[in-house]
Design an enzyme around this catalytic site. Structure first.
Site, PDB file in Angstrom:
ATOM      1  N   ASP A 148       0.832  -1.210   0.000  1.00 23.03           N
ATOM      2  CA  ASP A 148       0.000   0.000   0.000  1.00 23.03           C
ATOM      3  C   ASP A 148       0.869   1.263   0.000  1.00 23.03           C
ATOM      4  O   ASP A 148       1.976   1.263   0.543  1.00 23.03           O
ATOM      5  CB  ASP A 148      -0.904  -0.032   1.242  1.00 23.03           C
ATOM      6  CG  ASP A 148      -2.061   0.928   1.123  1.00 23.03           C
ATOM      7  OD1 ASP A 148      -2.288   1.485   0.027  1.00 23.03           O
ATOM      8  OD2 ASP A 148      -2.755   1.142   2.141  1.00 23.03           O
ATOM      9  N   ASN A 175     -10.564  -2.792  -6.546  1.00 29.51           N
ATOM     10  CA  ASN A 175      -9.754  -1.915  -7.414  1.00 29.51           C
ATOM     11  C   ASN A 175     -10.392  -1.687  -8.793  1.00 29.51           C
ATOM     12  O   ASN A 175     -10.064  -0.716  -9.464  1.00 29.51           O
ATOM     13  CB  ASN A 175      -8.330  -2.470  -7.590  1.00 29.51           C
ATOM     14  CG  ASN A 175      -7.463  -2.306  -6.363  1.00 29.51           C
ATOM     15  OD1 ASN A 175      -6.503  -3.037  -6.159  1.00 29.51           O
ATOM     16  ND2 ASN A 175      -7.792  -1.342  -5.511  1.00 29.51           N
TER      17      ASN A 175
HETATM   18  C1  FPP Z   1      -1.985   0.158  -3.289  1.00 29.37           C
HETATM   19  O1  FPP Z   1      -1.540   1.481  -3.468  1.00 29.37           O
HETATM   20  C2  FPP Z   1      -1.534  -0.691  -4.357  1.00 29.37           C
HETATM   21  C3  FPP Z   1      -2.318  -1.195  -5.351  1.00 29.37           C
HETATM   22  C4  FPP Z   1      -3.750  -0.917  -5.480  1.00 29.37           C
HETATM   23  C5  FPP Z   1      -1.798  -2.062  -6.365  1.00 29.37           C
HETATM   24  C6  FPP Z   1      -0.488  -2.725  -6.069  1.00 29.37           C
HETATM   25  C7  FPP Z   1       0.183  -2.892  -7.344  1.00 29.37           C
HETATM   26  C8  FPP Z   1       1.515  -2.815  -7.541  1.00 29.37           C
HETATM   27  C9  FPP Z   1       2.524  -2.710  -6.474  1.00 29.37           C
HETATM   28  C10 FPP Z   1       2.009  -2.827  -8.924  1.00 29.37           C
HETATM   29  C11 FPP Z   1       1.689  -4.073  -9.658  1.00 29.37           C
HETATM   30  C12 FPP Z   1       2.362  -5.218  -9.025  1.00 29.37           C
HETATM   31  C13 FPP Z   1       2.954  -6.179  -9.693  1.00 29.37           C
HETATM   32  C14 FPP Z   1       3.632  -7.246  -8.921  1.00 29.37           C
HETATM   33  C15 FPP Z   1       2.968  -6.215 -11.162  1.00 29.37           C
HETATM   34  P1  FPP Z   1      -2.626   2.618  -3.540  1.00 29.37           P
HETATM   35  O2  FPP Z   1      -2.810   2.987  -4.967  1.00 29.37           O
HETATM   36  O3  FPP Z   1      -3.856   2.208  -2.813  1.00 29.37           O
HETATM   37  O4  FPP Z   1      -1.889   3.767  -2.771  1.00 29.37           O
HETATM   38  P2  FPP Z   1      -2.556   4.923  -1.926  1.00 29.37           P
HETATM   39  O5  FPP Z   1      -3.309   4.255  -0.815  1.00 29.37           O
HETATM   40  O6  FPP Z   1      -1.379   5.710  -1.445  1.00 29.37           O
HETATM   41  O7  FPP Z   1      -3.431   5.690  -2.859  1.00 29.37           O
END
Ligand code: FPP
Length: 242
Positions: A21, A69
């Site tokens: 996250d 998501n």
């Molecule tokens: C949370 O950050 C993360 C995600 C919704 C997606 C996680 C994906 C990756 C790390 C990239 C893809 C992974 C691979 C292995 C190809 P957020 O967007 O919720 O962050 P925030 O809470 O700060 O907005």
């Protein structure tokens, strides 16, 4: 190379689950797009896979895309799907060389066709590998997983392949995507949020939860080892007396 000398090698967790996250907040603070944050996040994910493999951890489950998501902006969803495609295309060979076995958990039928085909190809290519099993949670939601399991069990009862009395906790476990995987020993969530967010709800019943403030794109293999050290210092009693 990370200094892992203080790790108790006998207490290396078998299964580590991670909620990656903070990509969005990291990007905002750097004046970058959210997708840039996810891109950096995918690079960190690759480093953590290597570190886990090096440490002899058997299973790593990464929450790469939740059922929720899909509700993000179309721009971010397509950016994440493109990133995933790029990741699978560019990393498949290297994951295979590192003896990593890839498996996807989640609602496969929700994934775009090109991603599904790629995922299945990488799963097939790596299925006999004997290093770490990388479980990528994609279009994953734990309530949906439990609902799906419940329907399958109900169907078996209706078909007289199972009686009500035969249904046990083990029956539920056996109908989850993770039926052949031990429950996580430790869950790590980055970015300071302290929630489970519909992740592995059944499987986390006795798991140690470790929350770290660092945004995922800033999370390093060194901090990962530190986090495991914190886990190792905790005593796990599974609800029994000391
Ligand atoms: C949370 O950050 C993360 C995600 C919704 C997606 C996680 C994906 C990756 C790390 C990239 C893809 C992974 C691979 C292995 C190809 P957020 O967007 O919720 O962050 P925030 O809470 O700060 O907005």
């Amino acid at each position: 190379m990370t200094d892992t000398s203080s790790m108790k090698l006998t207490k290396i967790p078998r299964h580590v689950a991670v909620i990656m996250d903070g990509n969005g907040r990291w990007a905002r603070e750097q004046n970058l797009s959210r997708i840039d944050g996810h891109k950096k996040g995918s690079e960190v994910a690759r480093q953590i896979v290597s570190k886990c493999n090096e440490l002899g951890i058997e299973y790593l489950t990464l929450y790469a895309f939740s059922s929720e998501n899909w509700r993000r902006s179309p721009n971010e969803v397509s950016g994440l799907m493109e990133l995933l495609q790029h990741y699978l295309e560019t990393e498949a060979e290297s994951l295979n060389n590192d003896n990593v076995r890839l498996r996807i958990i989640g609602e496969r039928q929700m994934l775009p066709n090109n991603i599904l085909r790629l995922v299945e190809a990488v799963e097939l290519m790596t299925k006999d590998n004997t290093g770490i099993t990388l479980l990528m949670a994609l279009s994953y939601g734990s309530r949906a997983e439990i609902t799906h399991a419940t329907r399958e069990i109900a169907q078996k009862v209706r078909d007289h392949r199972l009686t009500l009395e035969e249904i046990s906790e083990e029956t539920i476990s056996q109908h989850l995507y993770t039926h052949d995987i031990p429950d996580p020993d430790v869950l790590i969530r980055t970015s300071g949020e302290q929630r489970i967010s519909n992740y592995l709800l059944w499987q986390l019943a006795y798991t140690e939860l470790v929350f770290v403030d660092t945004y995922w794109p800033d999370f390093t293999p060194e901090e990962f080892v530190q986090t495991l050290l914190e886990y190792q210092e905790r005593e796990r009693r599974f609800g029994t007396a000391a």
